[in-house]
Design an enzyme around this catalytic site. Structure first.
Site, mmCIF file in Angstrom:
data_model
loop_
_atom_site.group_PDB
_atom_site.id
_atom_site.type_symbol
_atom_site.label_atom_id
_atom_site.label_comp_id
_atom_site.label_asym_id
_atom_site.label_seq_id
_atom_site.Cartn_x
_atom_site.Cartn_y
_atom_site.Cartn_z
ATOM 1 C CB ALA A 148 90.967 -3.215 -23.583
ATOM 2 C CB ILE A 168 91.211 4.968 -20.314
ATOM 3 C CG1 ILE A 168 92.019 5.353 -21.558
ATOM 4 C CG2 ILE A 168 89.887 5.703 -20.286
ATOM 5 C CD1 ILE A 168 91.292 5.196 -22.863
ATOM 6 C CE LYS A 224 87.964 -5.388 -21.059
ATOM 7 N NZ LYS A 224 89.056 -4.587 -20.500
ATOM 8 C CB VAL A 234 106.910 22.724 -24.222
ATOM 9 C CG1 VAL A 234 107.507 23.321 -22.949
ATOM 10 C CG2 VAL A 234 105.407 22.969 -24.269
ATOM 11 C CB ILE A 252 105.607 15.216 -29.497
ATOM 12 C CG1 ILE A 252 106.698 16.274 -29.318
ATOM 13 C CG2 ILE A 252 105.664 14.191 -28.370
ATOM 14 C CD1 ILE A 252 106.560 17.097 -28.071
ATOM 15 C CB VAL A 274 98.046 0.922 -28.623
ATOM 16 C CG1 VAL A 274 99.532 1.144 -28.762
ATOM 17 C CG2 VAL A 274 97.609 1.137 -27.179
ATOM 18 C CB THR A 278 93.813 0.112 -14.716
ATOM 19 O OG1 THR A 278 95.176 -0.311 -14.889
ATOM 20 C CG2 THR A 278 93.016 -1.017 -14.092
#
Length: 500
Positions: A52, A346, A80, A185, A44, A49, A344
């Protein structure tokens, strides 16, 4: 698992990637008596990516005992200081949202208020009075000082390779007792009360658990498909629903300590600088531009050759009506998604884990933990939604159907009130469960040249010459301090001892 029975003994996580391995590492660290099993399939795969992040990731890493230098080396990471927004107000203009300090935000010495009162003329606008904005502009970086001086009043986040971050966290989680199971699964065994009893794999094995963490991404296998938890759709406010993503070679020139977001015809492009490559992407609304045209626009933005073919991601902005139902908790994309304009994704993972783990360690005789968790998560998504909409609704662009829609649509009541309070009184109103504080809201208002309609008379309590002196003093101190700092790449190289 019934909430009143105490901490779960067997926790099963469905899905790897950043969300899955963040969950495994946090649960293995925070619930030492639990058996943590993560089920994933190499077939899967994950989105993976260039990522940030938001400054709170530093707290998450510190709680797990992660060494910053080792983390940056393992993930190809860089520092950053914030995000540069290009062409958002008008084509040709730009501003920074950095993780810094603009001085007092209210009262007679509100710096932004005195700046407006004196009609201060600075090339960098209000950003000239914010240290990390000046650092970012000149490509400088160093860690914040100890104490309470100007050099201490900022924070930072990271850029890194999300796939390598997942591998890094996997090693950490497994070293603390988490177990990985490779498998696909094919069925979900249910309990009589409607919860989940086990994950059934293609090879016939059942992975039983007391608590299941759904980290299956946009598929939302447990919360969305199995439990049929409804989806709260935000797309009438945030219609972007596609993204092309492509890595490119490291661009020539300095390694910049900030993400760049460039407004486009029907969305925006990101640029995320890592040590050895640069992540690029184009987030767009398929209602306002076709996929091929959006892909071409992304490739035209690249400042170095691509390392692969662009990959198309499809998504819907919003969240599940509940994030915790029965014995299933959705974390990350399985629970919801808000377009990644302010990094936002993570943050929402580790923030949810920070709320969940204490609830799992405390007695809950009334069984109210899920409702409490769901209410907090819902508010969190709403607050982030409003902050993202702010970037669009303040724009003066009307040059495409997309921008005409984004600048003319009715706003959520919560955002409309905050805008009214700012325009009428200069108040930076915050609700509970805000992800972005008043300083962040001020950065966007200032960058978009969106100011209160009248001046607060308290500002006149400070004589104009005194206010001008304080502004000039701060401006000079910030410029001098930023100039004394090393270039970002040099600091990073010294920090991790690797070629940056």
């Amino acid at each position: 698992m019934s909430p009143h029975l105490g901490p779960p003994r067997r926790i099963v996580i469905l899905g790897g990637g950043s969300a899955g391995w963040m969950s495994a590492a946090a649960l293995a660290t925070g619930l030492r008596g639990a058996e943590v099993t993560l089920v994933e399939s190499e077939v899967i795969g994950t989105i993976g990516v260039g990522e940030a992040t938001f400054p709170s990731i530093r707290n998450f890493n510190q709680l797990l005992g992660i060494d910053e230098a080792a983390f940056l080396a393992a993930t190809g990471g860089s520092y950053k200081l914030g995000i540069q927004f290009c062409d958002w107000r008008r084509p040709g203009e730009h501003y920074f949202h950095t993780f810094g300090d603009f001085g007092p935000l209210s009262g007679p010495m509100a710096l932004w208020g005195q700046y407006r009162r004196l009609d201060a003329r600075c090339d960098g606008g209000l950003g000239d009075f914010c240290l990390p904005t000046v650092m970012a502009r000149h490509g400088r970086f160093r860690l914040p000082d100890a104490g309470d001086g100007l050099g201490a009043r900022y924070t930072y986040a990271y850029h890194f390779d999300a796939t390598r971050y997942g591998h890094f966290l996997r090693q950490l989680a497994e070293s603390r007792g988490a177990r990985r199971v490779e498998g696909r699964v094919v069925d979900i065994a249910r309990r009589p009360d409607g919860g989940v009893r086990a994950l059934r794999l293609a090879d016939g094995r059942d992975i039983d658990g007391d608590l299941f963490i759904d980290c299956s991404g946009f598929a939302s296998v447990l919360m969305g498909q199995t439990l049929a938890q409804p989806f709260v759709d935000y797309s009438h406010w945030l219609p972007v629903d596609r993204a092309w993503a492509v890595p490119a070679e490291r661009a020539p020139g300095p390694l910049l300590p900030y993400t760049r977001s460039t407004a486009m015809e029907a969305g925006w492009c990101w640029r995320i600088p890592l040590q050895d490559r640069t992540g690029h992407g184009h987030v767009f609304s398929s209602r306002h531009i076709d996929e091929d045209r959006a892909r071409a626009q992304l490739l035209a933005q690249l400042d170095a050759p691509p390392l692969s073919e662009p990959r198309l991601l499809r998504f819907q902005t919003g969240h599940r009506e509940r994030f915790w139902q029965h014995n299933v908790v959705a974390i990350g994309l399985a629970g919801g998604f808000v377009e990644p304009l302010e990094s936002t994704a993570i943050f929402l993972v580790h923030n949810a884990l920070g709320r969940l783990i204490p609830l799992l360690t405390q007695p809950d005789p009334q069984g109210g933990a899920p409702a409490h968790f769901n209410a907090q998560q819902t508010r969190q998504y709403q607050r982030i939604r409003d902050f993202i909409i702010l970037h669009y609704c303040l724009s003066e662009r009307r040059d495409s159907a997309f921008w005409q829609h984004m600048t003319g649509m009715p706003l959520p009541e919560t955002l409309a009130y905050k805008l009214h309070a700012w325009r009428e009184t200069g108040l930076l109103h915050n609700y509970d469960d805000e992800a972005f504080d008043e300083t962040s809201w001020l950065a966007i208002h200032a960058g978009m040249q969106h100011w209160p309609q009248r001046r607060n008379p308290w500002l006149d309590d400070v004589p104009a010459p005194a206010a001008a002196h304080l502004l000039a003093e701060r401006h000079a101190a910030i410029a001098q301090l930023a100039a004394s700092m090393p270039p970002h790449a040099e600091f990073l190289r010294e920090r991790i001892g690797a070629r940056a």
